[in-house]
Design an enzyme around this catalytic site. Structure first.
Site, PDB file in Angstrom:
ATOM      1  N   SER A  60       0.807  -1.232   0.000  1.00 24.80           N
ATOM      2  CA  SER A  60       0.000   0.000   0.000  1.00 24.80           C
ATOM      3  C   SER A  60       0.835   1.275   0.000  1.00 24.80           C
ATOM      4  CB  SER A  60      -0.923   0.008   1.224  1.00 24.80           C
ATOM      5  OG  SER A  60      -0.188  -0.291   2.393  1.00 24.80           O
ATOM      6  N   ARG A  61       2.126   1.133   0.335  1.00 25.06           N
ATOM      7  CA  ARG A  61       2.974   2.334   0.442  1.00 25.06           C
ATOM      8  C   ARG A  61       4.410   1.963   0.113  1.00 25.06           C
ATOM      9  NH1 ARG A  61       3.649   3.781   5.826  1.00 25.06           N
ATOM     10  NH2 ARG A  61       2.510   2.024   6.711  1.00 25.06           N
ATOM     11  N   ALA A 112      18.359  -8.648  13.366  1.00 18.50           N
ATOM     12  CA  ALA A 112      18.244 -10.109  13.491  1.00 18.50           C
ATOM     13  C   ALA A 112      17.208 -10.645  12.494  1.00 18.50           C
ATOM     14  CB  ALA A 112      17.847 -10.485  14.913  1.00 18.50           C
ATOM     15  N   ALA A 113      16.086  -9.955  12.383  1.00 16.14           N
ATOM     16  CA  ALA A 113      15.035 -10.407  11.461  1.00 16.14           C
ATOM     17  C   ALA A 113      15.520 -10.342  10.012  1.00 16.14           C
ATOM     18  CB  ALA A 113      13.781  -9.544  11.638  1.00 16.14           C
ATOM     19  N   TYR A 159      15.455  -5.662  14.484  1.00 16.90           N
ATOM     20  CA  TYR A 159      15.295  -5.523  13.026  1.00 16.90           C
ATOM     21  C   TYR A 159      16.459  -6.200  12.291  1.00 16.90           C
ATOM     22  CZ  TYR A 159      14.426  -2.882   8.648  1.00 16.90           C
ATOM     23  OH  TYR A 159      14.176  -2.504   7.356  1.00 16.90           O
TER      24      TYR A 159
HETATM   25  P1  NAP Z   1       6.740   1.644   4.773  1.00 18.59           P
HETATM   26  O1  NAP Z   1       6.789   2.813   3.866  1.00 18.59           O
HETATM   27  O2  NAP Z   1       6.674   1.865   6.250  1.00 18.59           O
HETATM   28  O3  NAP Z   1       5.508   0.724   4.314  1.00 18.59           O
HETATM   29  C1  NAP Z   1       5.267  -0.460   5.017  1.00 18.59           C
HETATM   30  C2  NAP Z   1       4.296  -1.306   4.252  1.00 18.59           C
HETATM   31  O4  NAP Z   1       4.148  -2.543   4.965  1.00 18.59           O
HETATM   32  C3  NAP Z   1       2.909  -0.695   4.197  1.00 18.59           C
HETATM   33  O5  NAP Z   1       2.298  -1.105   2.994  1.00 18.59           O
HETATM   34  C4  NAP Z   1       2.218  -1.315   5.405  1.00 18.59           C
HETATM   35  O6  NAP Z   1       0.799  -1.397   5.272  1.00 18.59           O
HETATM   36  C5  NAP Z   1       2.809  -2.706   5.351  1.00 18.59           C
HETATM   37  N1  NAP Z   1       2.763  -3.368   6.644  1.00 18.59           N
HETATM   38  C6  NAP Z   1       3.326  -2.997   7.814  1.00 18.59           C
HETATM   39  N2  NAP Z   1       3.040  -3.890   8.777  1.00 18.59           N
HETATM   40  C7  NAP Z   1       2.273  -4.843   8.193  1.00 18.59           C
HETATM   41  C8  NAP Z   1       1.634  -6.009   8.663  1.00 18.59           C
HETATM   42  N3  NAP Z   1       1.730  -6.391   9.940  1.00 18.59           N
HETATM   43  N4  NAP Z   1       0.906  -6.743   7.787  1.00 18.59           N
HETATM   44  C9  NAP Z   1       0.782  -6.379   6.491  1.00 18.59           C
HETATM   45  N5  NAP Z   1       1.364  -5.268   5.985  1.00 18.59           N
HETATM   46  C10 NAP Z   1       2.087  -4.513   6.827  1.00 18.59           C
HETATM   47  O7  NAP Z   1       7.997   0.678   4.574  1.00 18.59           O
HETATM   48  P2  NAP Z   1       9.090   0.669   3.402  1.00 18.59           P
HETATM   49  O8  NAP Z   1      10.142   1.632   3.770  1.00 18.59           O
HETATM   50  O9  NAP Z   1       8.450   0.724   2.078  1.00 18.59           O
HETATM   51  O10 NAP Z   1       9.706  -0.778   3.645  1.00 18.59           O
HETATM   52  C11 NAP Z   1       9.306  -1.913   2.902  1.00 18.59           C
HETATM   53  C12 NAP Z   1      10.257  -3.061   3.233  1.00 18.59           C
HETATM   54  O11 NAP Z   1      11.597  -2.672   2.902  1.00 18.59           O
HETATM   55  C13 NAP Z   1      10.287  -3.420   4.717  1.00 18.59           C
HETATM   56  O12 NAP Z   1      10.434  -4.799   4.883  1.00 18.59           O
HETATM   57  C14 NAP Z   1      11.523  -2.704   5.215  1.00 18.59           C
HETATM   58  O13 NAP Z   1      12.054  -3.326   6.357  1.00 18.59           O
HETATM   59  C15 NAP Z   1      12.436  -2.831   4.017  1.00 18.59           C
HETATM   60  N6  NAP Z   1      13.498  -1.831   3.972  1.00 18.59           N
HETATM   61  C16 NAP Z   1      13.200  -0.502   3.948  1.00 18.59           C
HETATM   62  C17 NAP Z   1      14.244   0.402   3.922  1.00 18.59           C
HETATM   63  C18 NAP Z   1      14.014   1.881   3.881  1.00 18.59           C
HETATM   64  O14 NAP Z   1      15.001   2.623   4.033  1.00 18.59           O
HETATM   65  N7  NAP Z   1      12.804   2.365   3.663  1.00 18.59           N
HETATM   66  C19 NAP Z   1      15.565  -0.042   3.905  1.00 18.59           C
HETATM   67  C20 NAP Z   1      15.809  -1.405   3.933  1.00 18.59           C
HETATM   68  C21 NAP Z   1      14.770  -2.299   3.955  1.00 18.59           C
HETATM   69  P3  NAP Z   1      -0.180  -0.188   5.783  1.00 18.59           P
HETATM   70  O15 NAP Z   1      -0.045   0.905   4.727  1.00 18.59           O
HETATM   71  O16 NAP Z   1      -1.531  -0.797   5.825  1.00 18.59           O
HETATM   72  O17 NAP Z   1       0.342   0.248   7.115  1.00 18.59           O
END
Ligand code: NAP
Length: 257
Positions: A25-26, A168-169, A166
């Site tokens: 969604s985001r 560790a996961a 985070y």
């Molecule tokens: P984000 O903007 O915070 O978006 C999180 C997304 O995950 C949203 O669509 C949210 O849904 C969904 N979500 C959260 N908890 C959930 C749950 N319990 N069940 C189902 N959906 C859930 O995150 P992002 O930055 O795009 O990150 C995406 C992935 O990349 C994550 O795994 C993050 O750890 C990884 N990552 C991100 C970065 C970074 O710098 N941004 C760097 C390395 C890795 P809702 O909209 O409904 O809340």
């Protein structure tokens, strides 16, 4: 504008493919969903609470004339994941490509970290991939095709202050990826990780500006990544990565090598 021969070929590759993106969604998940839909894939985007943002992604993807649906469900809840899986199977009949993207942070120095913060992050970011992959895999095995991409993180490779949970996961996801890749290669199923560095989404926007500046100073390319840049790596694995499995692709501006 005319479509190039390359674009046409790529379009065909994903035309009959069904993709499930968790956390679509985001941020990064939304861009992955759009990137794969733009190549002809049918997309199911999962979200947990943000129905409006999920519908925005649905509308944008519909404008590409791709099939798309949004499916609510908490990845931390195995029963909810079963429902998500069943809903997608009922709607589209199969899942060819699984993108385990949903993730959260609950940062705290280890001495202050609560068991709740630890469990929330481990359950949402790592246990979720056990449950959902277990549901999706039998059908992939049966059809002798599958592509699984797990969105890990630079923090799983390099560590992060205040992020033992985070880290560790995300490191766990990399080990999971390598082991599962060995087990399912014989079924023409590939399993890979993409490890983003700091990518500008809500997750990074929540970091105080002063800390953001300090992080940028440590990135050789001198800026945060964009969700699109991560999505392109996923697209590469899914579209052109037939002989790539058990790997981690770093999309981090040179911050960790
Ligand atoms: P984000 O903007 O915070 O978006 C999180 C997304 O995950 C949203 O669509 C949210 O849904 C969904 N979500 C959260 N908890 C959930 C749950 N319990 N069940 C189902 N959906 C859930 O995150 P992002 O930055 O795009 O990150 C995406 C992935 O990349 C994550 O795994 C993050 O750890 C990884 N990552 C991100 C970065 C970074 O710098 N941004 C760097 C390395 C890795 P809702 O909209 O409904 O809340």
């Amino acid at each position: 504008m005319a479509i190039s021969v390359n674009e046409l070929a790529t379009h065909k590759i994903l035309q009959d493919r069904v993709v499930l993106v968790t956390g679509g969604s985001r941020g990064i998940g939304a861009e992955i969903a759009k990137e794969l839909a733009a190549q002809g894939a049918t997309v199911a985007i999962n979200y947990v609470s943000n129905a409006d943002r999920a519908q925005e992604v649905v509308r944008e993807i519909e404008s590409y004339n791709a099939k798309v649906t949004a499916v609510q469900g908490d990845v931390a809840n195995p029963e909810a994941m079963k429902k998500v899986y069943e809903e997608v199977m009922e709607t589209y009949g199969k899942i060819d490509i699984l993108i385990n993207n949903a993730g959260i942070t609950r940062d705290a120095k280890f001495v202050n970290m609560t068991e709740e913060q630890w469990n929330q992050v481990i359950t949402t970011n790592m246990n979720s991939i056990f449950h959902l992959t277990k549901l999706v895999l039998p059908n992939m095995i049966e059809q002798n095709y599958g592509r699984i991409v797990n969105i890990s993180s630079i923090i799983g490779q390099a560590g992060g202050f205040g992020q033992t949970n985070y880290s560790a996961a995300k490191a766990g996801m990399i080990g999971f990826t390598k082991s599962l890749a060995l087990e399912v290669a014989r079924y023409n199923i590939t399993v890979n990780c993409v490890c983003p560095g700091y990518t500008f989404t809500d997750m990074v926007a929540a970091v105080p500006e002063k800390v953001q500046e300090k992080i940028i100073a440590k990135i050789p390319l001198g800026r945060f990544g964009t969700p699109k840049e991560v999505a392109k790596a996923v697209r590469f694995l899914v579209v052109d990565g037939d002989y790539i499995t058990g790997q981690s692709i770093n999309v981090n501006g040179g911050m960790y090598m």
